[in-house]
Design an enzyme around this catalytic site. Structure first.
Site, PDB file in Angstrom:
ATOM      1  N   CYS A   1     -15.219  53.811   9.752  1.00  0.00           N
ATOM      2  CA  CYS A   1     -14.003  54.689   9.529  1.00  0.00           C
ATOM      3  C   CYS A   1     -14.530  55.495   8.690  1.00  0.00           C
ATOM      4  CB  CYS A   1     -13.094  53.687   9.383  1.00  0.00           C
ATOM      5  SG  CYS A   1     -11.523  54.669   9.025  1.00  0.00           S
TER       6      CYS A   1
ATOM      7  N   GLY B   1     -12.361  50.235   7.461  1.00  0.00           N
ATOM      8  CA  GLY B   1     -13.361  50.165   8.757  1.00  0.00           C
ATOM      9  C   GLY B   1     -14.743  50.453   8.514  1.00  0.00           C
TER      10      GLY B   1
ATOM     11  N   GLY C   1     -22.570  38.008 -10.694  1.00  0.00           N
ATOM     12  CA  GLY C   1     -22.251  37.316  -9.447  1.00  0.00           C
ATOM     13  C   GLY C   1     -23.581  37.138  -8.503  1.00  0.00           C
ATOM     14  N   GLY C   2     -24.322  38.010  -8.263  1.00  0.00           N
ATOM     15  CA  GLY C   2     -25.511  38.107  -7.481  1.00  0.00           C
ATOM     16  C   GLY C   2     -26.594  37.320  -8.416  1.00  0.00           C
TER      17      GLY C   2
ATOM     18  N   GLY D   1     -17.099  53.678  16.291  1.00  0.00           N
ATOM     19  CA  GLY D   1     -15.725  53.698  16.172  1.00  0.00           C
ATOM     20  C   GLY D   1     -14.779  54.203  17.362  1.00  0.00           C
TER      21      GLY D   1
ATOM     22  N   ARG E   1      -5.542  56.881  19.759  1.00  0.00           N
ATOM     23  CA  ARG E   1      -5.499  55.983  18.701  1.00  0.00           C
ATOM     24  C   ARG E   1      -4.980  56.622  17.502  1.00  0.00           C
ATOM     25  NH1 ARG E   1      -8.228  53.142  14.443  1.00  0.00           N
ATOM     26  NH2 ARG E   1      -7.495  50.961  14.547  1.00  0.00           N
TER      27      ARG E   1
ATOM     28  N   ASP F   1      -2.692  49.876  19.535  1.00  0.00           N
ATOM     29  CA  ASP F   1      -3.532  50.380  18.736  1.00  0.00           C
ATOM     30  C   ASP F   1      -3.606  51.601  18.266  1.00  0.00           C
ATOM     31  OD1 ASP F   1      -6.374  50.280  17.959  1.00  0.00           O
ATOM     32  OD2 ASP F   1      -7.111  51.206  19.360  1.00  0.00           O
TER      33      ASP F   1
ATOM     34  N   GLY G   1     -10.031  45.214   9.340  1.00  0.00           N
ATOM     35  CA  GLY G   1     -11.087  46.246   8.664  1.00  0.00           C
ATOM     36  C   GLY G   1     -11.390  45.960   7.456  1.00  0.00           C
TER      37      GLY G   1
ATOM     38  N   ARG H   1     -17.239  44.934  12.974  1.00  0.00           N
ATOM     39  CA  ARG H   1     -18.613  44.897  12.630  1.00  0.00           C
ATOM     40  C   ARG H   1     -19.150  43.544  12.778  1.00  0.00           C
ATOM     41  NH1 ARG H   1     -21.854  43.384   8.718  1.00  0.00           N
ATOM     42  NH2 ARG H   1     -20.072  42.476   7.838  1.00  0.00           N
TER      43      ARG H   1
END
Ligand code: IMP
Length: 497
Positions: free
Chosen positions: A318, A315, A485-486, A406, A417, A261, A358, A381
């Site tokens: 992150c 992430g 697209g929405g 995190g 890490r 990790d 991530g 998440r």
């Protein structure tokens, strides 16, 4: 002069899939989501595969034994977090390996000389009304009796009453012997009209409880991933500092796969760690990472990595890119590394799976990651939102949330890490402490996510993940087409907001 990449570094949000021909054979029920977890030679089968392409992140706020059990039962795998003492991590691994559907391992028991007050405290703490009474009060101690809510009346019995005086003693208990199957255990439960059957070993030590209500549970998990002894698969994170002590304990606990990790895996520390594990435990697969380009991938593959994790800075918790200025858009990283993986397979005949780690926000990002070449996807998440994650569920304003922090935040203190090998004390954080919206049970959410993935695969004309990689047609989108697209140009009713 520095090398300047010509292409822009891009994220999943900037891409969409273009449908391929959906043949009549492309039906959701026929889609297989199985995927290799570890390297294999051309023409051979990988030693470990997953039934869904998801693994949970190596994080305190995501992957403990509970998450590992829930995810393995649903076809994926957790890497139990490494930012903890070696013994506690090994214990979590052991608990997953000991898990048997319908067989519940007790968290806490009491001793016979404790009191009714202790029973009430433990009941409130754990929410369980059945409590084992063992000689030393330990979860696997010698079983001396059982206490259930039918054994005492709080208004009548004083709180100081000793457990010994009101428990059902061992001599009057019906028990099962270790090794009994769930069906046999349930037969005993029905025959004797019990609510709970304690399972003991040959020394009368408590191993499990089987409760009447759990009978059908194991039939609900057709995807579960098991080892040859029918135990759930579990992974564990390791670091490039204490692996000489940590790995032996994890292997002894029964771990199936390890993963180094680190936020930046393109390092001699990782190569050394890989070589040490390969030398001492040649049968235990070990993944490495994280990298974001071809060079990093090939370096770890040559050092022996069984899979490689891709992703720096994407992430949700992150802040590595802001703090250190390193990283690369997740989509671009994946595309680059996938090409290297395919090229390596063509030339060397060895397939090394890659894991996209991530930055997954929407469910469709998962299909994109697979189409771009990921063999499986690591998420933090996504899993942190579920009941099974280790963190507290809180009410903030009108909404339930779960905590999610995190590994590079000062809360996790997982400096290993982020440590490049030199100093012990890093001076800045690379992650934040946050909340995520609470989303309920893992299985319920997973079912919806998988349904979407399978449906997209059918639209692309693919019934397997390798086929999706081969057939996908991926297009870049403009920022204005994202708006298209929405839902747009309508007034949303409140129920949609
Ligand atoms: P998410 O799924 O977008 O939440 O990303 C989870 C991934 O973020 C993990 O698997 C790690 O690779 C990475 N990560 C975990 N903690 C930190 C941190 O504190 N800083 C940077 N990256 C982190």
């Amino acid at each position: 002069m520095a090398h300047i990449y010509e292409e822009v570094s891009r994220t999943f949000n900037e891409y969409l899939l273009i449908p391929g021909l959906t043949t009549k054979g492309c039906q959701p029920a026929r889609v297989s989501l199985s995927t290799p977890l570890v390297r294999f030679r051309k023409g051979e089968e990988p030693a470990l595969s997953l039934n869904i392409p998801f693994v949970s992140a190596i994080m305190q706020s995501v992957s403990d034994h509970r998450m590992a059990i829930a995810l393995a039962r649903n076809g994926g795998l957790s890497f139990v977090f490494t930012s903890q003492a070696i013994d506690t991590q090994a214990e979590m691994v052991r608990r997953v390996k000991k898990f048997k559907a319908g067989f519940v391992v007790s968290d806490a028991n009491l001793k016979p000389d404790q009191t009714l007050a202790d029973v009430l405290v433990l009941r409130d703490l754990t929410g369980h009304s059945t409590i084992g009474v063992t000689e030393d009060g330990s979860p696997n101690g010698k079983l001396l009796g059982l206490v259930t809510s039918r054994d005492y009346r709080i208004a009548v019995d004083g709180r100081d009453k000793k457990i010994l005086e009101f428990m059902t003693p061992f001599s009057r208990l019906i028990t099962g012997k270790l090794g009994v199957s769930l069906t046999e255990a349930n037969d005993i439960i029905w025959e004797h009209k019990l609510n709970c059957l304690p399972i003991i070993d040959e020394d009368q030590r408590l191993q499990y409880f089987v409760f009447r209500k759990d009978y059908d549970e194991h039939q609900e998990h057709p995807r579960e991933v098991l080892d040859i002894n029918k135990r759930l698969l579990v992974g564990a994170g390791i670091n490039s500092r204490d692996y000489r002590e940590r790995v032996p304990k994890l292997v002894e606990a029964g771990v199936d796969v390890l993963c180094i990790d680190s936020s930046d895996g393109y390092s001699e520390w990782q190569a050394e760690t890989l070589q040490w594990v390969k030398h001492h435990y040649p049968d235990v697969p070990v993944g490495a990472g994280n990298v974001v380009d071809k060079e990093g991938f090939l370096y770890l593959v040559e050092a022996g990595a069984d899979f490689v994790k891709v992703g720096i800075g994407g992430g949700s918790i992150c802040i590595t890119r802001e703090q250190k200025g390193i990283g690369r858009g997740q989509a671009t990283s994946l595309i680059d590394v996938s090409q290297a993986r395919d090229e390596y397979f063509r030339t060397k005949g060895v397939y090394v799976p890659i894991c996209s780690d991530g930055g997954i926000v929407q469910d469709y990002h998962m299909v994109l990651a697979l189409a771009m070449g990921a063999d499986f996807i690591m998420m933090g998440r996504y899993f942190a939102r579920f009941d099974e994650s280790p963190t507290k569920k809180l009410l903030v304003g009108n909404n339930y949330v779960k905590e999610y922090w995190g590994e590079g935040s000062s809360r996790a203190r997982n400096w290993q890490r982020y440590d490049m090998g030199g100093s012990d004390s890093l001076k800045f954080e690379e992650g934040v402490d946050s909340y995520v919206p609470y989303a309920g049970k893992l299985k319920d959410n997973l079912d919806v996510t998988l349904a979407k993935i399978v449906s997209t695969m059918c639209s692309c004309g693919a019934t397997t993940i390798p086929e999706l990689k081969e057939k996908s047609k991926i297009t870049l989108v403009s920022s204005t087409s994202i708006i298209e697209g929405g839902a747009h140009d309508v007034i949303l009713k409140e129920s949609n907001i």
